[in-house]
Motif scaffolding. Structure first.
Motif, PDB file in Angstrom:
ATOM      1  N   ILE A 348       0.840  -1.201   0.000  1.00 32.83           N
ATOM      2  CA  ILE A 348       0.000   0.000   0.000  1.00 32.83           C
ATOM      3  C   ILE A 348       0.871   1.246   0.000  1.00 32.83           C
ATOM      4  N   LEU A 349       1.918   1.233   0.811  1.00 30.74           N
ATOM      5  CA  LEU A 349       2.816   2.386   0.874  1.00 30.74           C
ATOM      6  C   LEU A 349       3.543   2.577  -0.454  1.00 30.74           C
ATOM      7  N   LEU A 350       3.943   1.491  -1.087  1.00 28.00           N
ATOM      8  CA  LEU A 350       4.617   1.599  -2.382  1.00 28.00           C
ATOM      9  C   LEU A 350       3.677   2.181  -3.439  1.00 28.00           C
ATOM     10  N   SER A 351       2.402   1.880  -3.319  1.00 28.49           N
ATOM     11  CA  SER A 351       1.434   2.415  -4.287  1.00 28.49           C
ATOM     12  C   SER A 351       1.070   3.865  -3.979  1.00 28.49           C
ATOM     13  N   CYS A 352       1.389   4.308  -2.736  1.00 30.14           N
ATOM     14  CA  CYS A 352       1.098   5.683  -2.310  1.00 30.14           C
ATOM     15  C   CYS A 352      -0.386   6.020  -2.450  1.00 30.14           C
ATOM     16  N   GLU A 353      -1.242   5.040  -2.147  1.00 27.02           N
ATOM     17  CA  GLU A 353      -2.687   5.243  -2.244  1.00 27.02           C
ATOM     18  C   GLU A 353      -3.283   5.318  -0.844  1.00 27.02           C
TER      19      GLU A 353
END
Length: 664
Positions: A348-353
């Motif tokens: 989720i953090l890598l997607s920055c969503e």
């Protein structure tokens, strides 16, 4: 001539009336006019030529002086020598050299000077000035009126190079106190509520020694009165500026992470994960890249688990008796799957969503608010040998039961457990026996609730010497009611409550009659056995229970059973039919009537793992005897593989193959 003119005039007058004879005279007039025009043109051309010759003579004459002086707009080493002779130029240069001072203007408003006398400055003339004059074309002087020409002569001013080097190196602008080094632009530390910003570059005030020396050298050669180091561009420059593309790309990457917000929901509570925490997880690789610290993510998920997990933590229960108990052993509850949630959170953090979410659970419960077991559960008082089943805060059924045989070390352990599954028509197998039951509901390994059609009495102190292997033996009708209302995952709460025990037992009709169960009715009028408002609140763990009177074949139980607020809240003994259970009903298999002295083949014993000697069974079916030395698996886990489970009509299939302990 006058006579001739008068004669021609008369002839013209006479001929005015005869147009046919006028053509020859017109031709004569045209020729006369042409001759006159040529004369005028010759006269004008001669005048212009005369003027041009005169002007050329003047231009050439004026240019003769440039054999002795320099053209207009001519400079030598920055000195204006227009109209000067070489000798006059030398005189001017000599005057400039004597008392020469170079003022150096530095960044920040500071100034310093270099005196010509300190560097041995003096003029030297090698004939270059004369050569410049000789090369002038006197006829081209007019072109220099609007044309500027500058000559640089390196040999015109001489000085001691060593002295100049010492003078330059001794300038204050090169000292550490003044020569502040330039600073590259960089990304700031995290700013609360904002994120990251670019801190602009700092120009500093550190001149490059070689560039400075060259600029001073040229200024002296040109007899400049002042030298701006800023204009001369001698200062060292930062390598990275605020508009650097790579730096701005890195800034964007960092801010994407810290501008992401993840809100975890836990019922009415929430945990917000945003830049205030995330920024401590970011790691720069020193080359413009940024990554996440996996260990820090794992630490955060571990903190969530420690804060919000309720499984394996003590629980309190406001019992149906009005007293509150604390149950130290609690398998039931919320349990975050930390490895899976850590991996999910990283993605989720890598997607920055930004998003709201619940963590990945390996085990769930009924509620995040208040007691996690909610208001639907089975309440089992092991001391009173009495159980209550509540559904959505309403009492569905209550009944006496028989739990694990205390004398053999098979006491049913207290604790809060999720129902593992439920199954119809199961056969409970152990060492040398197989006991069929109609309603099987395991909750602690091989320990579960089930019907015990072979028993004629329930409750009291039966469990102390004639109890089961750990299961909760229920009257068949009660077992059926519980089965129809319970489902996998629902909590089963087992506890001890001092002072609530009783020696009174209830009986059941032969072959599965239902003398001891309590079937709720509609709420009775206040004049009957309905508890007072304060009692209802204290008897209701969730604050919404509705206790109703019980019936059995038309006979109501006593208020002690309906309102368990006394020390011994057992149902009254119902009328027992004359006929007793047959031997076949009480003891379905002869194999179950005596122990073999071998290890128990199911996890039905209590957690103490005590062993007991074998012996013959007491009356009351397979519950009184059984094998010795039973080993209990982890709560909720499968039973021993040596036993089997058979039957049909599975309502909720268990996750793994289980061998439940015998219900006796």
């Amino acid at each position: 001539m006058e006579k001739n003119h008068q004669s021609r005039l008369n002839e013209n007058t006479q001929n005015q009336g005869a147009p046919d004879h006028a053509a020859p005279d017109s031709e004569n007039q045209g020729q006369e006019r042409k001759r006159t025009g040529r004369k005028i043109a010759v006269a004008v051309g001669g005048a212009v030529l005369t003027a041009a010759v005169a002007a050329g003579a003047v231009y050439v004459g004026m240019g003769q002086k440039y054999k002795r002086v320099y053209f207009p707009n001519t400079t030598v080493n920055g000195l204006n020598v227009s109209g000067l002779t070489p000798e006059e130029t030398k005189q001017r240069i000599t005057e400039e050299t004597n008392g020469y001072t170079l003022t150096i203007q530095e960044r920040g408003g500071e100034t310093e000077t270099i005196q010509g006398v300190d560097i041995g400055l003096h003029p030297e003339f090698d004939g270059t000035l004369e050569q410049i004059l000789d090369n002038q074309n006197t006829l081209a002087w007019g072109f220099h009126i609007s044309r500027y020409v500058d000559y640089t002569i390196d040999t015109m001013a001489a000085f001691d190079d060593a002295k100049l080097s010492d003078a330059v190196s001794g300038l204050n602008c090169l000292t550490p106190e003044r020569a502040a080094a330039p600073q590259d632009a960089y990304i700031s530390d995290y700013i609360s509520g904002k994120g990251y910003e670019i801190v602009p570059e700092e120009q500093g005030a550190s001149p490059d020694p070689q560039l400075l020396s060259g600029a001073v050298h040229d200024a002296i050669l040109n007899f400049q009165e002042s030298l701006s180091l800023e204009d001369a561009d001698v200062y060292e420059k930062p390598q990275i500026t605020a508009d650097n593309e790579a730096l701005n790309a890195e800034l964007e990457a960092w801010n994407k992470y810290v501008h992401t917000t993840i809100t975890y929901r836990f019922g009415s509570k929430s945990e917000v994960l945003d830049g205030e925490k995330i920024h401590t997880w970011l790691v720069s690789n020193g080359q413009g890249g940024v990554s996440l610290d996996d260990a820090k993510i794992g630490e955060y998920v571990s903190w969530l688990a420690q804060t919000y997990n309720t499984a394996y933590k003590p629980k309190t229960l406001k019992t149906s008796y009005g007293q509150t108990v604390t149950i130290s052993k609690s398998v039931y509850g919320w349990k975050i799957n930390q490895s899976e949630e850590t991996a999910a959170l990283k993605q989720i953090l890598l997607s920055c969503e930004s998003q709201e979410r619940e963590p990945v659970y390996s085990q769930t419960a009924a509620s995040h608010d208040g007691n996690d077991y909610g208001n639907t559960y089975a309440e089992i008082n092991l001391t009173a040998q009495h159980m209550f089943f509540y559904k959505e805060g309403k009492l569905v059924v209550q009944s006496d039961f028989v739990s694990g045989n205390e004398s053999r070390g098979w006491s049913t352990p207290a604790g809060v457990y999720p129902l593992t599954y439920k199954q119809r028509n199961a056969t409970l197998k152990g060492e040398n026996y197989a006991t069929p039951v109609s309603y099987w509901m395991p909750f602690n390994g091989g320990i579960g609730m089930h019907d015990a059609y072979w028993r004629s009495s329930f409750g009291g102190k039966i469990y102390k010497t004639n109890g089961s292997h750990g299961c909760i033996n229920l009257p068949p009708a009660v077992a059926r009611t519980v089965y129809e209302n319970i489902s996998a995952g629902m909590p089963v709460i087992c506890y001890h409550l001092d002072g609530s025990g009783s020696g009174t037992t209830s009986t059941t009709a032969q072959n599965g009659g239902a003398a001891s169960e309590t079937t709720p009715q509609q709420t009775q009028p206040a004049a009957e056995t309905k508890p007072q408002q304060s009692q209802a609140a204290s008897n209701n763990p969730s604050g919404a229970h509705e206790t109703t009177a019980a019936q059995n074949g038309g006979s109501s139980q006593s208020s002690a059973a309906a309102q368990p607020t006394t020390a011994a809240p057992q149902p009254t003994t119902a009328a027992q039919p004359a006929s007793q259970p047959t031997t076949a009903a009480s003891q379905p298999t002869s194999a179950a009537s005596s122990g073999s002295g071998q290890a128990q083949a199911y996890p039905g014993q209590n957690s103490s793992g005590q062993s007991s000697s074998s012996g013959s069974s007491s009356s009351g079916g397979p519950g009184s005897g059984g094998t010795s030395g039973g080993i209990q698996n982890a709560p909720g886990g499968p039973g021993s593989s040596s036993g089997g489970l058979s039957g049909s009509g599975v309502s909720s299939t268990p996750g793994v193959s289980q061998t439940p302990g015998p219900g006796a």
